[in-house]
Design an enzyme around this catalytic site. Structure first.
Site, PDB file in Angstrom:
ATOM      1  N   GLY A  21      71.887   6.261  40.494  1.00  0.00           N
ATOM      2  CA  GLY A  21      71.972   7.352  41.452  1.00  0.00           C
ATOM      3  C   GLY A  21      71.172   7.004  42.693  1.00  0.00           C
ATOM      4  O   GLY A  21      70.125   6.376  42.609  1.00  0.00           O
ATOM      5  N   CYS A  22      71.673   7.385  43.840  1.00  0.00           N
ATOM      6  CA  CYS A  22      70.990   7.106  45.107  1.00  0.00           C
ATOM      7  C   CYS A  22      71.178   8.309  46.034  1.00  0.00           C
ATOM      8  O   CYS A  22      72.131   8.358  46.795  1.00  0.00           O
ATOM      9  CB  CYS A  22      71.548   5.839  45.731  1.00  0.00           C
ATOM     10  N   ILE A  23      70.320   9.277  45.930  1.00  0.00           N
ATOM     11  CA  ILE A  23      70.306  10.524  46.701  1.00  0.00           C
ATOM     12  C   ILE A  23      71.615  11.301  46.542  1.00  0.00           C
ATOM     13  O   ILE A  23      71.660  12.258  45.788  1.00  0.00           O
ATOM     14  CB  ILE A  23      69.921  10.304  48.171  1.00  0.00           C
ATOM     15  N   THR A  24      72.680  10.911  47.227  1.00  0.00           N
ATOM     16  CA  THR A  24      73.940  11.664  47.132  1.00  0.00           C
ATOM     17  C   THR A  24      75.092  10.826  46.589  1.00  0.00           C
ATOM     18  O   THR A  24      76.232  11.282  46.576  1.00  0.00           O
ATOM     19  CB  THR A  24      74.362  12.211  48.513  1.00  0.00           C
ATOM     20  N   ARG A  25      74.793   9.607  46.148  1.00  0.00           N
ATOM     21  CA  ARG A  25      75.861   8.696  45.709  1.00  0.00           C
ATOM     22  C   ARG A  25      75.562   8.095  44.352  1.00  0.00           C
ATOM     23  O   ARG A  25      74.412   7.890  43.994  1.00  0.00           O
ATOM     24  CB  ARG A  25      76.007   7.525  46.691  1.00  0.00           C
TER      25      ARG A  25
END
Length: 77
Positions: free
Chosen positions: A23-27
């Site tokens: 996961g990377c903030i919103t992606r």
């Protein structure tokens, strides 16, 4: 009924097609084994706002619940 994470896994071609996910903030940033198995329409139906494909690297834009969904998918792997 399938969870959002399960629907995303299906859109990415199944759990066996996912090599890595984070996961990377919103992606959701993923590496898949066969990008031809990725179903963009299924990912959008699962709630993705967008899909970015770069070879075997797939980014699924899903919003601020990216980290918990990535953790749920990692638990499936």
């Amino acid at each position: 009924m399938a969870s959002k994470a399960e629907k995303i896994v299906a859109g990415l071609g199944g759990i066996d097609n996912i090599d890595e996910i984070e996961g990377c903030i919103t992606r959701l940033r993923t590496e898949v084994n066969d990008p031809a198995l990725v179903n963009e329409a299924a990912l959008k139906a699962a709630g993705a706002h967008g899909v970015v494909k770069m070879g075997t690297a797939i980014q699924v834009v899903i919003g601020t619940d990216a980290d918990p969904i990535a953790a749920e998918i990692e638990d499936m792997m």
